[in-house]
Design a protein around this motif. Sequence first.
Motif, PDB file in Angstrom:
ATOM      1  N   SER A  61     -42.291 -34.590  10.410  1.00  0.00           N
ATOM      2  CA  SER A  61     -40.788 -35.153   9.639  1.00  0.00           C
ATOM      3  C   SER A  61     -39.886 -34.126   8.456  1.00  0.00           C
ATOM      4  CB  SER A  61     -41.094 -36.562   8.684  1.00  0.00           C
ATOM      5  OG  SER A  61     -41.722 -37.457   9.632  1.00  0.00           O
ATOM      6  N   ASP A 106     -36.913 -32.835   6.394  1.00  0.00           N
ATOM      7  CA  ASP A 106     -35.771 -33.031   5.581  1.00  0.00           C
ATOM      8  C   ASP A 106     -34.652 -32.659   5.730  1.00  0.00           C
ATOM      9  OD1 ASP A 106     -35.190 -34.811   3.323  1.00  0.00           O
ATOM     10  OD2 ASP A 106     -35.141 -32.728   2.597  1.00  0.00           O
ATOM     11  N   ASN A 162     -30.818 -32.005   4.079  1.00  0.00           N
ATOM     12  CA  ASN A 162     -30.162 -31.645   3.326  1.00  0.00           C
ATOM     13  C   ASN A 162     -29.126 -31.745   2.870  1.00  0.00           C
ATOM     14  OD1 ASN A 162     -29.284 -30.188   0.492  1.00  0.00           O
ATOM     15  ND2 ASN A 162     -30.858 -28.343   0.698  1.00  0.00           N
ATOM     16  N   ASN A 164     -30.812 -32.820  -3.921  1.00  0.00           N
ATOM     17  CA  ASN A 164     -31.315 -33.177  -2.686  1.00  0.00           C
ATOM     18  C   ASN A 164     -32.858 -34.128  -2.695  1.00  0.00           C
ATOM     19  OD1 ASN A 164     -31.678 -32.900   0.431  1.00  0.00           O
ATOM     20  ND2 ASN A 164     -33.480 -31.881  -0.001  1.00  0.00           N
ATOM     21  N   THR A 165     -33.092 -35.116  -2.363  1.00  0.00           N
ATOM     22  CA  THR A 165     -33.877 -35.628  -2.436  1.00  0.00           C
ATOM     23  C   THR A 165     -35.035 -35.505  -0.898  1.00  0.00           C
ATOM     24  OG1 THR A 165     -33.801 -37.835  -2.390  1.00  0.00           O
ATOM     25  CG2 THR A 165     -33.283 -37.030  -4.796  1.00  0.00           C
ATOM     26  N   LEU A 166     -36.371 -36.030  -0.625  1.00  0.00           N
ATOM     27  CA  LEU A 166     -37.159 -36.058   0.325  1.00  0.00           C
ATOM     28  C   LEU A 166     -36.504 -37.400   0.967  1.00  0.00           C
ATOM     29  CD1 LEU A 166     -39.145 -34.875   1.608  1.00  0.00           C
ATOM     30  CD2 LEU A 166     -40.723 -36.377   0.789  1.00  0.00           C
ATOM     31  N   GLY A 167     -35.581 -37.287   1.902  1.00  0.00           N
ATOM     32  CA  GLY A 167     -34.892 -37.864   2.897  1.00  0.00           C
ATOM     33  C   GLY A 167     -34.055 -38.436   2.091  1.00  0.00           C
TER      34      GLY A 167
END
Length: 543
Positions: free
Chosen positions: A53, A55, A57, A74-77
């Motif tokens: 996968s 990610d 941004n 920004n965070t994962l997903g």
Amino acid sequence: MKTFYRGRQKHYLSVSYQCGLVSRACCVDKTPENSTQDMTLLCALSLDHFTLSVDINECLLGSHHCQPGERCINTLGSFRCQRVVSCGTGYELTDSNSCKDIDECETGTHNCPQDFACQNIPGSFRCRPKVQCRAGFIQDALGSCIDINECLSASGPCPPGQVCFNTVGSYTCQRNSLSCGRGYHLNEEGTRCVDIDECALPDNACAGHGCVNVLGSYRCECKSGFTFNSISRVCEDINECRHYPGRLCAHKCENVLGSYKCSCTTGFKLASDGRNCDDLNECESNPCSQECANVYGSYQCYCRRGYQLSDVDGITCEDIDECALPTGGHICSYRCHNTPGSFHCTCPAKGYTLALNGRSCQDVDECVTGTHTCSETESCFNVQGGLRCLSFECPPNYRRSGETARVDRSDTIRCIKSCQPNDISCVLDPVHSISHTVISLPTFREFTKPEEIVFLRSVPPSHHPHMDSPEIIYDILEGNVQNSFDIIKRSEHGMVVGVVRQVKPLVGPVSSVLKLAMNYVTNGVVSHRNIINVHIYVSEFWF
């Protein structure tokens, strides 16, 4: 099926049609197309046993929905919005990025005392007293109820013509009555104030001094030596000694009622003018037990030699016990005998005589005075406090030397080797001479460092033409009592000297024969040796 290469390994990835186009454009043709940029970020690559996968941004692409004053993180997903500015004291930041008031009363983070209740306000809190004050009282900062002084209010609670009196929690009003000031009193009708004649009163306001009445008061005409106090309104004594210090009396001034009188210090008497002081000659009354000297204002007692002034009365002369003084042990060499005003010294009954100074003890040399009892075959040796009759015979193969050598404090008897013809053992014997000497020592009273007692002097071996430059070595062979002696070597004026030292204290009487050896060593072998027998006598006295 699309094939991608990573490093040296080949990976087979099963991808969709759109992702395949993007993959070929990016990884094979290296010509990325803007139309497929978004598609690249949305591709999911499915592997044989796992899924890869990628990610997105949102903060970089600008696809977030953060409000102004908020920052995109920004965070994962996904992503989150965070306020740039903090909420401040009394507020906390919620998960929805809004500032929420902190209820200190609910959370228990307030500091209100036990008698106060906590009330929350936006951004802070207040402490309100639990107890409410009743009418006539006001509450202070600590919650205590204090009385209100209504009489001090600007308008005043009482009507005109009345006086206000404060009470606890309230006040009272009283009608104002006529009062007269000091020096006045009401007339008989009670309608007005009239002057009081203090001088006519029976209490005698001026206490025997002149009295003059004035309106509302009076004044006193004081006698000599007194002054009128306008505050207490009485005649007070003048302290002439304090007002005129050092100008009335030569020595001491004493105040009396209405005047003063002079007196003198000890050692003086008052002069005829009653102010000055003359010296008093105390020696006329013989206050001292021996000698008296008059001095200005006093006297001094003196004692004759051998006496000292008493510390108790300062006038009595007491005998000085010279023998008991801290230095008494040094006044006489042997024994001290106190006498009134003086002392005398004595010496041991035998072997000593008192010196001309009357303090020191001198040894009597019986060998010189001829008072010894030595036979003709014996030699007389004087020692401190006595003598020794000693006979020294030379051993076989030795003969007595005709000359008498001097070893420090005593004469020396010397035996020199004298071998018979063809006596090989005598010739090979390394001992060339045997000497005897006698030395007398005192018991050193203060032994703080080694005492040098015997000096053995010899010409350096290099001065002997037939010798191969031997080395002189000194040694103590016998008689070293308690290891109290040692011997060292040094050079003095071109001569080799063996110095015998006493290194430990010895309390007499002690006698010992210290056998010394002077060895001439060549190449580690003793070529010849001289033996010196030192007969040491330590006296029981220190002198």
